[in-house]
Motif scaffolding. Structure first.
Motif, mmCIF file in Angstrom:
data_model
loop_
_atom_site.group_PDB
_atom_site.id
_atom_site.type_symbol
_atom_site.label_atom_id
_atom_site.label_comp_id
_atom_site.label_asym_id
_atom_site.label_seq_id
_atom_site.Cartn_x
_atom_site.Cartn_y
_atom_site.Cartn_z
ATOM 1 N N ARG A 106 -112.911 122.696 68.694
ATOM 2 C CA ARG A 106 -113.685 121.703 67.956
ATOM 3 C C ARG A 106 -112.888 120.453 67.621
ATOM 4 N NH1 ARG A 106 -114.299 126.559 65.605
ATOM 5 N NH2 ARG A 106 -112.880 125.914 63.986
ATOM 6 N N THR A 107 -111.578 120.612 67.430
ATOM 7 C CA THR A 107 -110.740 119.492 67.010
ATOM 8 C C THR A 107 -109.531 119.395 67.923
ATOM 9 O OG1 THR A 107 -111.428 119.922 64.737
ATOM 10 C CG2 THR A 107 -109.559 118.466 65.037
ATOM 11 N N ILE A 117 -109.860 110.596 74.958
ATOM 12 C CA ILE A 117 -110.637 110.617 73.714
ATOM 13 C C ILE A 117 -112.125 110.727 74.030
ATOM 14 C CG2 ILE A 117 -111.320 109.232 71.708
ATOM 15 C CD1 ILE A 117 -108.370 108.094 71.797
ATOM 16 N N GLY A 118 -112.585 109.918 74.968
ATOM 17 C CA GLY A 118 -113.993 109.938 75.356
ATOM 18 C C GLY A 118 -114.422 111.279 75.913
ATOM 19 N N GLU A 141 -114.781 113.588 72.860
ATOM 20 C CA GLU A 141 -115.901 113.208 72.002
ATOM 21 C C GLU A 141 -117.235 113.446 72.699
ATOM 22 O OE1 GLU A 141 -113.888 110.078 68.910
ATOM 23 O OE2 GLU A 141 -114.890 109.232 70.661
ATOM 24 N N ASP A 142 -117.294 113.203 74.008
ATOM 25 C CA ASP A 142 -118.521 113.491 74.755
ATOM 26 C C ASP A 142 -118.837 114.984 74.756
ATOM 27 O OD1 ASP A 142 -118.767 110.797 75.300
ATOM 28 O OD2 ASP A 142 -118.108 110.958 77.397
ATOM 29 N N CYS A 155 -116.313 117.156 70.359
ATOM 30 C CA CYS A 155 -115.100 117.438 69.584
ATOM 31 C C CYS A 155 -114.745 116.279 68.662
ATOM 32 C CB CYS A 155 -113.912 117.672 70.520
ATOM 33 S SG CYS A 155 -114.072 119.113 71.566
ATOM 34 N N GLU A 156 -114.084 116.629 67.579
ATOM 35 C CA GLU A 156 -113.450 115.627 66.724
ATOM 36 C C GLU A 156 -112.072 115.371 67.321
ATOM 37 O OE1 GLU A 156 -111.837 115.069 62.141
ATOM 38 O OE2 GLU A 156 -112.977 116.860 62.680
ATOM 39 N N VAL A 157 -111.696 114.096 67.437
ATOM 40 C CA VAL A 157 -110.421 113.750 68.060
ATOM 41 C C VAL A 157 -109.555 112.997 67.069
ATOM 42 C CG1 VAL A 157 -109.292 112.497 69.939
ATOM 43 C CG2 VAL A 157 -111.500 113.601 70.345
ATOM 44 N N ARG A 163 -105.622 105.056 68.507
ATOM 45 C CA ARG A 163 -106.904 104.497 68.062
ATOM 46 C C ARG A 163 -106.864 104.224 66.561
ATOM 47 N NH1 ARG A 163 -112.298 107.821 69.061
ATOM 48 N NH2 ARG A 163 -111.200 109.240 67.671
ATOM 49 N N SER A 168 -105.904 120.786 63.988
ATOM 50 C CA SER A 168 -106.493 120.749 65.327
ATOM 51 C C SER A 168 -106.460 122.116 65.996
ATOM 52 C CB SER A 168 -105.751 119.737 66.200
ATOM 53 O OG SER A 168 -105.967 118.431 65.717
#
Length: 150
Positions: A2-3, A33-34, A37-38, A41-43, A48, A73
């Motif tokens: 999830r993270t 990251i994308g 997140e897609d 997940c939390e990144v 960033r 994480s």
């Protein structure tokens, strides 16, 4: 999973003239990251968070923040270089000490600290070969599945 904490070279990739990461270096991290997140997940990512070099935090602030985010994480995905990143190597140490699974993105034909390869004896670790920062998505997903499996 999830993270995710995405780690990699930062300070040495910031262009001194613009005060920000070069677009080709930034793209490598934006793609990672994308991807996560897609997938919902939390990144966590310092690049960033610190606006790609335009808003660097002070060591007293980012050190504890990075450690706490790694601790929270489910997996660390790390690009230890090039250029070699001493900060990323410290983050690898934290993650392994915390028993976090690690996926390493290692550039073909680059030299890395030998201890990077030995992390698999400390925590679940997988290596994905990259060429020019790019990697095979299926190999990456296999690596994630291997280290994140219960």
């Amino acid at each position: 999973m999830r993270t995710v904490f995405v780690a990699g070279p930062f300070f040495k990739l910031v262009d001194p003239e613009t005060g920000a990461m070069r677009p080709q270096d930034r793209e490598r991290f934006e793609l990672l990251i994308g991807y996560f997140e897609d997938s919902g997940c939390e990144v966590h990512n310092a690049h960033r968070r610190e606006r790609w070099g335009e808003a660097f935090l002070e060591p007293d602030d980012f050190t504890k923040l990075d450690h706490d985010e790694i601790a929270a994480s489910d997996v660390l995905v790390a690009v230890p270089g090039p250029p070699a990143s001493l900060g990323t190597h410290i983050e690898l140490g934290w993650a392994s000490a915390l028993g976090k699974p690690i996926v390493l993105l290692l550039e073909k034909d680059e030299d890395y600290a030998l201890m990077v390869y030995g992390l698999r004896h400390i925590t679940r670790t997988a290596i994905v070969e990259t060429i020019g920062g790019r990697f095979d998505r299926a190999a990456f997903e296999d690596a994630l599945s291997a280290v994140c499996a219960p």
